[in-house]
Enzyme design. Structure first.
Site, PDB file in Angstrom:
ATOM      1  N   TYR A 120     -11.488   5.670  -8.909  1.00 45.89           N
ATOM      2  CA  TYR A 120     -10.606   6.464  -9.763  1.00 45.89           C
ATOM      3  C   TYR A 120     -10.881   7.950  -9.625  1.00 45.89           C
ATOM      4  CZ  TYR A 120     -10.143   1.753 -11.409  1.00 45.89           C
ATOM      5  OH  TYR A 120      -9.986   0.401 -11.448  1.00 45.89           O
ATOM      6  N   HIS A 121     -11.106   8.388  -8.399  1.00 42.55           N
ATOM      7  CA  HIS A 121     -11.253   9.797  -8.083  1.00 42.55           C
ATOM      8  C   HIS A 121     -10.171  10.178  -7.074  1.00 42.55           C
ATOM      9  CE1 HIS A 121     -15.818   9.446  -9.049  1.00 42.55           C
ATOM     10  NE2 HIS A 121     -15.096   9.600 -10.136  1.00 42.55           N
ATOM     11  N   ALA A 149      -7.368  18.245  -8.529  1.00 47.75           N
ATOM     12  CA  ALA A 149      -8.037  17.546  -7.425  1.00 47.75           C
ATOM     13  C   ALA A 149      -7.098  17.200  -6.278  1.00 47.75           C
ATOM     14  CB  ALA A 149      -8.711  16.277  -7.947  1.00 47.75           C
TER      15      ALA A 149
END
Length: 187
Positions: A120-121, A149
């Site tokens: 989950y990045h 991100a």
């Protein structure tokens, strides 16, 4: 990023140990698509394990973890595998055939595909240099910046929260600097 687990137990979950295999730099790439007709409609496909190389790395890592888990020094800790099921987590008989080994690998891959998960990045959907420039402005679009991100061009080997905060802070500095040099500018 993708990971899968391997756990062993002695009795009634009193003694337990496990391994987690993490694919820190996957070759598989997902997509994010926005409908031209309805911008509220977004399709996200992480496309996990779409690269044969990613599956091979996780399989090799799993086999190494199983080898370590079944080392004689851990005999007093282990009696059977709880995840995956014992017929997958247990070592093969030394007299096993090529067919047995192939079936074992297929079962392990099925376990990884079913129970593995992402970290989950997510990042990289608006990679710097490809979608945004060094000022975080979307290339070819006036007045639009991306400061999260998604501008990270490659998946880092660390949690990305701090990196995302630094990107946001840098964007704020860029905008503040632009405001100082050009007070009429809004972006």
């Amino acid at each position: 990023e993708y990971f899968s687990s391997l756990s062993f137990v002695k009795s009634q979950l009193q003694q337990q140990f496990g391994f987690q295999a993490a694919l820190m730099v996957p070759e598989s790439r997902g997509t994010v698509k926005v409908s031209e007709k309805d911008v509220e409609k977004v399709e996200v496909n992480p496309n996990y394990l779409s690269s044969d190389s990613d599956e091979r790395v996780l399989l090799d890592t799993f086999l190494k973890a199983r080898e370590i888990a079944n080392a004689p020094g851990l005999d007093h800790w282990r009696s059977f595998s709880i995840s995956p099921a014992p017929w997958i987590g247990s070592p093969l008989d030394p007299n096993s055939t090529d067919g047995d080994r192939r079936q074992d690998k297929e079962r392990i891959l099925a376990h990884i595909r079913r129970f593995g998960s992402g970290y989950y990045h997510p990042c990289g959907t608006c990679g710097m240099g490809a979608v945004v420039d060094s000022n975080l402005e979307v290339i070819g679009v006036i007045g639009l910046r991306v400061a999260d991100a998604s501008v990270i061009p490659r998946i880092p080997r660390v949690p990305i929260a701090a990196t995302a905060m630094m990107i946001g802070a840098k964007c704020a500095d860029i905008i503040a600097q632009k405001d100082r040099t050009n007070p009429a500018s809004k972006l």
